[in-house]
Design a protein around this motif. Structure first.
Motif, PDB file in Angstrom:
ATOM      1  N   LEU A  21      -3.255 -75.298  59.661  1.00 39.86           N
ATOM      2  CA  LEU A  21      -4.531 -74.811  59.133  1.00 39.86           C
ATOM      3  C   LEU A  21      -5.630 -74.791  60.202  1.00 39.86           C
ATOM      4  CD1 LEU A  21      -4.422 -76.765  55.776  1.00 39.86           C
ATOM      5  CD2 LEU A  21      -4.426 -74.291  55.968  1.00 39.86           C
TER       6      LEU A  21
ATOM      7  N   GLY B  50       1.155 -65.348  60.852  1.00 40.33           N
ATOM      8  CA  GLY B  50       1.047 -63.890  60.766  1.00 40.33           C
ATOM      9  C   GLY B  50       0.776 -63.266  62.124  1.00 40.33           C
TER      10      GLY B  50
ATOM     11  N   ARG C 104      -1.015 -64.558  64.472  1.00 37.72           N
ATOM     12  CA  ARG C 104      -2.326 -64.944  65.010  1.00 37.72           C
ATOM     13  C   ARG C 104      -2.331 -66.402  65.442  1.00 37.72           C
ATOM     14  NH1 ARG C 104      -5.575 -60.744  63.916  1.00 37.72           N
ATOM     15  NH2 ARG C 104      -4.686 -59.304  62.401  1.00 37.72           N
TER      16      ARG C 104
ATOM     17  N   LYS D 275      -9.819 -68.512  62.034  1.00 36.05           N
ATOM     18  CA  LYS D 275     -10.406 -67.961  60.813  1.00 36.05           C
ATOM     19  C   LYS D 275      -9.522 -66.856  60.234  1.00 36.05           C
ATOM     20  CE  LYS D 275     -14.654 -65.730  59.371  1.00 36.05           C
ATOM     21  NZ  LYS D 275     -15.996 -65.317  59.773  1.00 36.05           N
ATOM     22  N   ARG D 276      -9.052 -65.976  61.102  1.00 34.81           N
ATOM     23  CA  ARG D 276      -8.188 -64.892  60.621  1.00 34.81           C
ATOM     24  C   ARG D 276      -6.833 -65.449  60.153  1.00 34.81           C
ATOM     25  NH1 ARG D 276     -10.285 -59.824  61.703  1.00 34.81           N
ATOM     26  NH2 ARG D 276     -11.857 -59.879  63.314  1.00 34.81           N
TER      27      ARG D 276
ATOM     28  N   ARG E 296      -6.291 -68.355  58.895  1.00 33.77           N
ATOM     29  CA  ARG E 296      -6.477 -69.019  57.597  1.00 33.77           C
ATOM     30  C   ARG E 296      -6.677 -68.024  56.456  1.00 33.77           C
ATOM     31  NH1 ARG E 296      -9.142 -72.675  60.838  1.00 33.77           N
ATOM     32  NH2 ARG E 296     -11.154 -71.689  60.543  1.00 33.77           N
ATOM     33  N   SER E 297      -7.129 -66.802  56.804  1.00 35.53           N
ATOM     34  CA  SER E 297      -7.301 -65.813  55.733  1.00 35.53           C
ATOM     35  C   SER E 297      -5.944 -65.364  55.179  1.00 35.53           C
ATOM     36  CB  SER E 297      -8.116 -64.622  56.236  1.00 35.53           C
ATOM     37  OG  SER E 297      -7.349 -63.855  57.122  1.00 35.53           O
ATOM     38  N   LEU E 298      -4.867 -65.719  55.877  1.00 36.87           N
ATOM     39  CA  LEU E 298      -3.522 -65.380  55.398  1.00 36.87           C
ATOM     40  C   LEU E 298      -2.896 -66.531  54.605  1.00 36.87           C
ATOM     41  CD1 LEU E 298      -2.238 -63.814  58.742  1.00 36.87           C
ATOM     42  CD2 LEU E 298      -2.932 -62.558  56.710  1.00 36.87           C
TER      43      LEU E 298
ATOM     44  N   TYR F 150      -4.180 -72.627  50.584  1.00 33.19           N
ATOM     45  CA  TYR F 150      -3.887 -74.057  50.808  1.00 33.19           C
ATOM     46  C   TYR F 150      -4.171 -74.877  49.550  1.00 33.19           C
ATOM     47  CZ  TYR F 150      -4.906 -78.824  52.445  1.00 33.19           C
ATOM     48  OH  TYR F 150      -4.957 -80.183  52.591  1.00 33.19           O
TER      49      TYR F 150
ATOM     50  N   LEU G 106     -15.773 -66.614  50.059  1.00 29.11           N
ATOM     51  CA  LEU G 106     -15.334 -67.106  51.373  1.00 29.11           C
ATOM     52  C   LEU G 106     -14.020 -66.456  51.807  1.00 29.11           C
ATOM     53  CD1 LEU G 106     -16.165 -70.929  51.124  1.00 29.11           C
ATOM     54  CD2 LEU G 106     -17.426 -69.177  52.347  1.00 29.11           C
ATOM     55  N   LYS G 107     -13.257 -65.995  50.823  1.00 32.12           N
ATOM     56  CA  LYS G 107     -11.977 -65.356  51.153  1.00 32.12           C
ATOM     57  C   LYS G 107     -12.091 -63.840  51.169  1.00 32.12           C
ATOM     58  CE  LYS G 107      -8.812 -68.889  49.504  1.00 32.12           C
ATOM     59  NZ  LYS G 107      -7.408 -68.649  49.735  1.00 32.12           N
ATOM     60  N   ASN G 108     -13.322 -63.360  51.054  1.00 34.02           N
ATOM     61  CA  ASN G 108     -13.560 -61.917  51.141  1.00 34.02           C
ATOM     62  C   ASN G 108     -12.893 -61.143  49.999  1.00 34.02           C
ATOM     63  OD1 ASN G 108     -14.928 -59.930  52.438  1.00 34.02           O
ATOM     64  ND2 ASN G 108     -13.303 -59.424  53.883  1.00 34.02           N
TER      65      ASN G 108
ATOM     66  N   PRO H 180      -0.244 -64.112  51.824  1.00 31.63           N
ATOM     67  CA  PRO H 180       1.210 -64.054  51.972  1.00 31.63           C
ATOM     68  C   PRO H 180       1.861 -65.421  52.219  1.00 31.63           C
ATOM     69  CG  PRO H 180       0.130 -63.249  53.954  1.00 31.63           C
ATOM     70  CD  PRO H 180      -0.953 -63.517  52.966  1.00 31.63           C
TER      71      PRO H 180
END
Lengths: 296, 293
Positions: free
Chosen positions: A48, A60, A62, A69-70, A72-74, A77, A100-102, A147
């Protein structure tokens, strides 16, 4: 989905994770298994990007250390216990994390219904039971349909019923093309949810095995011998594999390695799928092996 | 190999929210939480009560003496601001990060697609909003009492005092957040905040006086030492704004008026701005490397 190369994490002189490498493909589920202090939570926190570490972790594709940040967007948790502003109402928490997760739009009712806590949107977090809090954490984790789900001993603070319900829910969710990385020291959870198991001891990876071998290695398991009509055997095998078991065909049925606390689970799964079982018997791993050899 | 150099099929598209969006989301959450907190309510009530007390007594005592009466009230309010606002801002800032870390909330928050810088800036912005609300409420109520009592009020001066109070609050909030980023426990952070408040309000003045006597510091050094204390910078700026003079501060004030007359507001502003920016930058840098648990 995840690739960890030579991860090492030390706290002063204490090595919490030593040279750990693993990979997790899309749709796969991997359990980090070990006793307390084995390094499971440390690995999850490194994935994380919450802790600094040596080595590389990619989620993913990254780099977690450089593009956390990117990465964690995948990830969705779920912690051991949800700790957040207790005075927030459930819908407020969902809305906050959706932002926060857009996630532009959230269907609150559907979100809560999905994790089995319908009609709880107006409650404050402190008014929820432990199991409900975990389901809320799961609802937050699933916002934006990430994912990858990362779970850190999510049933540790739950009672037996709550644990069984949450594991069943996670089992349904993991079968939807989502990758699952989770930490557990409960063999029944591991066999229910994982396809592969990374066994850890004092921060070191001692083995990475398919769940069937994990059961055999534990030594406490048995083998369930199911007598079934021939046409339904392939369907049963596929179903049981989907739930983390490692069934094999045997002359008159199927052999399913099961841990000591999960002997009835395959029977329940087959009954739910309306697959009839004519008879069954419990064998020791040795007897099952002999039975397999005889039929071969 | 960076994500950019990986084959495109290996990199999964990620839709992380923008920095501004995250900062505003976190700031709004922080503001709401701060305004609901009991400690914040108590501080606001204390500030309100003290401010109203000073206003009422000043207005009652001066009748319609006009601007000099209001000037006296403003001077009284400056002392109230000097006492209450730094304490409120320091302790609020001190519990901001350490409190969340101790309760395990920071871990869950940082596991989301937010950066640590966004968390620090979001908290700072949200808590700044709460402090501004408190100051506006306190000084606004004082103005109303003065107007009601028939005392002369000068909205421009009151607005200016409120603006300077906000700058002082932001500088102390920034220091508080630095303490919070460093501390492991909220109780330690808040304790350190209170200690710093005592040091800035009382000990620094005494220390400068003792140092000046013992080391025979030149008046220039005395002025710059005073200027380096954000509370003193606020006080000098506020007094300078009321009276266009800081002679009341003694030799250092006289020296400053003679030497830097026109540039004094810039010097006060720079001191306060430095106290806002530098601790906040340090807090962000320290927070970047600290474990959230």
């Amino acid at each position: 989905m995840i690739r960890i190369d030579h991860l090492t994490k030390t706290f002063g002189k204490f090595t919490a994770a030593a040279d750990i490498s693993l990979s997790l493909a899309r749709g796969e589920s991997l359990a980090l298994w070990g006793s307390n202090g084995a390094g499971k939570t440390t690995i999850i926190r490194c994935v994380l990007g919450l802790l600094s570490f040596q080595g590389t972790i990619r989620v993913g594709g990254r780099d977690v250390a450089r593009d956390g940040k990117r990465a964690r967007s995948l990830i969705g948790y779920v912690p051991q216990e949800l700790a957040f502003y207790d005075d927030l109402r459930v819908w407020e928490a969902i809305t906050l994390f959706a932002r926060l997760k857009n996630v532009a739009r959230v269907d609150l009712d559907a979100t809560l219904d999905h994790v089995g806590i319908p009609d709880q949107g107006g409650k404050r977090i402190r008014e929820l039971s432990g199991g409900m809090k975990q389901r809320l954490a799961l609802a937050i984790a699933l916002l934006g349909d990430p994912p990858l789900l990362v779970l850190d001993e999510v049933t540790a603070s739950l009672d037996v019923c709550g644990r069984a319900e949450l594991v069943a829910l996670l089992g349904r969710l993991s079968g939807q093309g989502r990758s699952l990385l989770f930490a557990s020291h409960r063999a029944d959870e591991v066999t229910s949810l994982a396809q592969r198991v990374l066994m850890l001891d004092k921060g070191k990876a001692t083995a990475e095995v398919p769940v069937s071998q994990f059961v055999a290695r534990l030594g406490a398991g048995s083998v369930l011998h199911l007598h079934m009509p021939e046409p339904s055997r392939p369907i049963a095998i596929e179903l049981l594999r989907g739930h983390g078991f490692a069934p094999t065909l045997n002359g008159v049925g199927i052999l399913v390695p099961v841990p000591a606390t999960q002997k009835a689970v395959p029977l329940r799964l087959l009954a739910e799928a309306r697959l009839s079982v004519d008879d069954f018997e419990l064998l020791s791993p040795r007897d099952a092996s002999l039975s397999q050899e005889n039929h071969a | 190999m960076s994500a950019a150099t990986l084959p495109s099929s290996d990199v999964i598209p990620a839709h992380a929210p923008g920095m501004i969006s995250n900062i505003l989301t976190l700031a709004w959450r922080e503001l709401r939480d701060a305004l609901r907190a009991r400690s914040f309510l108590l501080y606001s009530l204390a500030f309100l009560a003290l401010g109203l007390g000073v206003s009422y007594v000043s207005a009652a005592g001066t009748g319609s003496l006009g601007l000099s009466g209001f000037g006296r009230t403003t001077a009284g309010l400056i002392n109230i601001v000097l006492l209450v606002v730094p304490l409120m801002a320091l302790t609020t800032g001190a519990s901001a990060i350490a409190g969340d870390r101790e309760r395990g909330m920071l871990l869950f928050l940082l596991a989301q697609p937010v950066s640590r810088l966004e968390v620090v800036l979001g908290k700072f912005l949200g808590l700044s909003g709460a402090l501004i609300a408190c100051i506006t409420l306190g000084l606004g109520a004082c103005s109303l009492v003065l107007a009601w009592q028939g005392g002369a009020t000068e909205p421009r001066t009151m607005l200016w005092l409120a603006s300077l109070s906000v700058l002082l609050a932001l500088s102390m909030l920034s220091v508080g957040m630095l303490v919070s980023a460093l501390a492991r426990k909220a109780s330690v952070a808040v304790g350190t905040g209170v200690f710093l408040w005592l040091a800035l309000v009382f000990v620094t003045d005494l220390g400068i006086m003792a140092g000046t006597l013992a080391l025979r510091l030149p008046v220039r050094s005395l002025f710059f030492l005073t200027l380096s204390n954000p509370l003193q910078a606020f006080k000098m700026w506020a007094l300078h704004s009321i009276d266009a003079s800081i002679d009341v501060l003694g030799p250092a004030g006289l020296y400053a008026m003679d030497t830097y007359h026109d540039t004094l507001p810039w010097m006060f502003g720079t001191s306060l701005a430095a106290w806002i920016v530098l601790p906040l930058v340090a807090a962000a840098l320290i927070f970047r490397t600290r474990s959230p648990v």
